[in-house]
Design an enzyme around this catalytic site. Structure first.
Site, short mmCIF file in Angstrom:
data_model
loop_
_atom_site.label_atom_id
_atom_site.label_comp_id
_atom_site.label_asym_id
_atom_site.label_seq_id
_atom_site.Cartn_x
_atom_site.Cartn_y
_atom_site.Cartn_z
N TYR A 150 0.72 -1.17 -0.06
CA TYR A 150 0.00 0.00 0.18
C TYR A 150 0.86 1.23 -0.02
O TYR A 150 0.62 2.10 -0.89
CB TYR A 150 -0.98 -0.19 1.00
CG TYR A 150 -1.61 1.46 1.49
CD1 TYR A 150 -2.86 1.70 0.76
CD2 TYR A 150 -1.11 2.28 2.63
CE1 TYR A 150 -3.41 3.03 1.04
CE2 TYR A 150 -1.69 3.40 2.63
CZ TYR A 150 -2.69 3.80 2.10
OH TYR A 150 -3.27 5.12 2.17
N LYS A 178 -15.19 1.62 7.20
CA LYS A 178 -13.92 1.07 6.85
C LYS A 178 -13.34 -0.11 8.04
O LYS A 178 -12.20 -0.69 7.87
CB LYS A 178 -12.86 2.35 7.09
CG LYS A 178 -12.78 3.29 6.10
CD LYS A 178 -11.77 4.55 5.95
CE LYS A 178 -10.42 3.86 5.87
NZ LYS A 178 -9.59 5.20 5.85
N1 NAD Z 1 -7.96 8.11 6.27
C1 NAD Z 1 -6.67 8.15 6.50
O1 NAD Z 1 -6.17 8.32 7.55
C2 NAD Z 1 -5.76 8.22 5.43
C3 NAD Z 1 -4.24 8.31 5.67
C4 NAD Z 1 -3.47 8.43 4.66
C5 NAD Z 1 -4.05 8.34 3.37
N2 NAD Z 1 -5.28 8.19 3.07
C6 NAD Z 1 -5.86 8.29 1.47
O2 NAD Z 1 -6.95 9.15 1.45
C7 NAD Z 1 -7.98 8.45 0.38
C8 NAD Z 1 -9.26 8.27 1.08
O3 NAD Z 1 -8.99 7.42 1.93
P1 NAD Z 1 -10.51 7.29 2.90
O4 NAD Z 1 -9.87 7.17 4.47
O5 NAD Z 1 -11.28 8.11 2.75
O6 NAD Z 1 -10.66 5.65 2.56
P2 NAD Z 1 -11.89 5.16 1.80
O7 NAD Z 1 -11.66 3.59 1.85
O8 NAD Z 1 -13.38 5.39 2.79
O9 NAD Z 1 -11.90 5.60 0.54
C9 NAD Z 1 -11.51 5.07 -0.46
C10 NAD Z 1 -12.66 5.14 -1.49
O10 NAD Z 1 -12.08 4.88 -3.03
C11 NAD Z 1 -13.03 4.02 -3.72
N3 NAD Z 1 -12.27 3.40 -4.54
C12 NAD Z 1 -11.28 2.30 -4.11
N4 NAD Z 1 -10.58 1.77 -5.40
C13 NAD Z 1 -11.28 2.49 -6.41
C14 NAD Z 1 -11.10 2.43 -7.80
N5 NAD Z 1 -10.26 1.60 -8.45
N6 NAD Z 1 -11.96 3.16 -8.62
C15 NAD Z 1 -13.03 3.98 -8.07
N7 NAD Z 1 -13.09 3.97 -6.67
C16 NAD Z 1 -12.36 3.21 -5.78
C17 NAD Z 1 -13.62 3.19 -2.50
O11 NAD Z 1 -14.76 2.58 -2.77
C18 NAD Z 1 -13.86 4.12 -1.63
O12 NAD Z 1 -15.18 5.01 -1.55
C19 NAD Z 1 -7.27 7.23 -0.10
O13 NAD Z 1 -6.36 7.44 -1.25
C20 NAD Z 1 -6.20 6.91 1.08
O14 NAD Z 1 -5.19 5.93 0.68
C21 NAD Z 1 -6.34 8.34 4.07
#
Ligand code: NAD
Length: 315
Positions: free
Chosen positions: A147, A185
């Protein structure tokens, strides 16, 4: 620089935790903009989009379908949040295809539309750093799982594409984000949510011995503000998005107890991992200097607000 109201905005991963909060705030700030969400619903909850007035298509952005579903649009701004967020996935081909190839497609759409791109990077690219110093964006990267590696390669791809095309591509490198809309999640929701759930179920919160490991927990409202501001970055770059303050898991339990009016004792247990990060803290000086961004939420204020919203909405 997009200071005026954008006409058409694309949000990928807009039905997820951060993406849905972003979509609702963008709609609020730019009521005349047309917003398209693309999400494959692999880790989402449509309920997060209550009140959203734009269009949502189910679409895996790593497939060619993304080009058909966007061909009638003319975006000036793209927020790319879509990503596999299950950090325990070990299938390397799958993770790279979804995260890196998906980003490549979005960058192609940005190029055709001459759109500014803001994309989600992750503090996981820094790897396990056990010095107690704030992490600066340009420090050495050491992704420890596939990841984190996919996010690291996304940063490289953003930099290369920005250089070659002149597009503005800005990474927002999130630390530990918490807030309403993350429940779907499951075990990948924040530790704050996990501990809240344990306490609501009448259980003692469980922590690795002795709860003094520290993380940079950042509240969703600050994350959304920083993400929107990032579109105005003077050049293509990456910004840390954290609170700028490392706080311990013991602090989290203490503040949750205060917010819930409870008095749960922590149940400590041995950490099963050989390598476990004991400290993360974002150096927030770059985003402050370039964009004037300063987080508004202390851990106390963020948890208090989050608990009151959880109690109200039960999600
Ligand atoms: N939440 C955190 O603490 C955190 C920390 C670091 C980075 N991030 C990044 O922030 C972004 C949002 O994360 P989040 O916490 O909202 O997680 P989340 O899992 O709620 O959101 C990710 C979204 O992307 C969608 N998705 C996944 N693969 C896909 C694809 N191939 N095509 C279309 N949609 C797709 C999922 O259905 C989901 O709605 C991500 O890129 C994650 O890596 C989050």
């Amino acid at each position: 620089m997009i200071k005026d109201e954008p006409k058409e905005i694309l949000i990928t991963g807009g039905a997820g935790f951060i993406g849905s909060n972003l979509a609702l705030e963008l709609q609020n700030r730019y009521p005349k903009s047309n917003i398209l969400i693309l999400d494959d619903f692999s880790s989402a909850n449509f309920k997060n989009l209550k009140g959203f007035k734009g269009i949502v298509y189910s679409c895996d952005v790593s497939t060619d379908e993304v080009f058909f579903k966007t061909e009638d649009w003319n975006f000036d701004l793209i927020f790319h949040m879509a990503s596999i967020t299950d950090t325990t996935v070990e299938d390397q081909e799958y993770m790279m295809r979804k995260n890196v190839d998906g980003f490549k497609n979005i960058l192609e759409i940005a190029f055709e539309n001459e759109a500014t791109v803001v994309y989600a990077s992750s503090a996981s690219v820094y790897g396990i750093v056990n010095e107690e110093i704030p992490l600066k964006e340009d420090r050495e990267k050491s992704p420890e799982n596939i990841y984190a590696f996919s996010k690291y390669i996304m940063d490289n791809l953003a930099e290369k594409t920005a250089k070659e095309t002149g597009l503005k591509i800005v990474g927002v490198r999130y630390f530990n984000v918490y807030g309403l809309g993350e429940a779907h999640k499951g075990k990948f929701a924040s530790m704050i949510y996990q501990l809240y759930k344990q306490m609501k179920e009448g259980k003692n919160p469980r922590l690795f011995k002795w709860g003094e490991q520290k993380r940079d927990f950042v509240y969703i409202r600050d994350v959304v503000d920083a993400t929107i501001l990032a579109k105005d970055a003077p050049i293509s770059t990456v910004y840390n998005v954290g609170s700028g303050k490392a706080r311990s898991f013991n602090d989290v339990v203490r503040i949750l107890n205060e917010a819930l009016g409870t008095d749960y004792e922590v149940e400590y247990f041995d950490c099963p991992y050989d390598f476990y990060q004991v400290f993360t803290e974002a150096d927030m000086s770059k985003i402050k200097k370039d964009l004037g961004f300063v987080p508004k939420y202390s851990l106390e204020r963020g948890i208090r607000e989050y608990v009151s919203l959880l109690e109200k909405y039960q999600r």
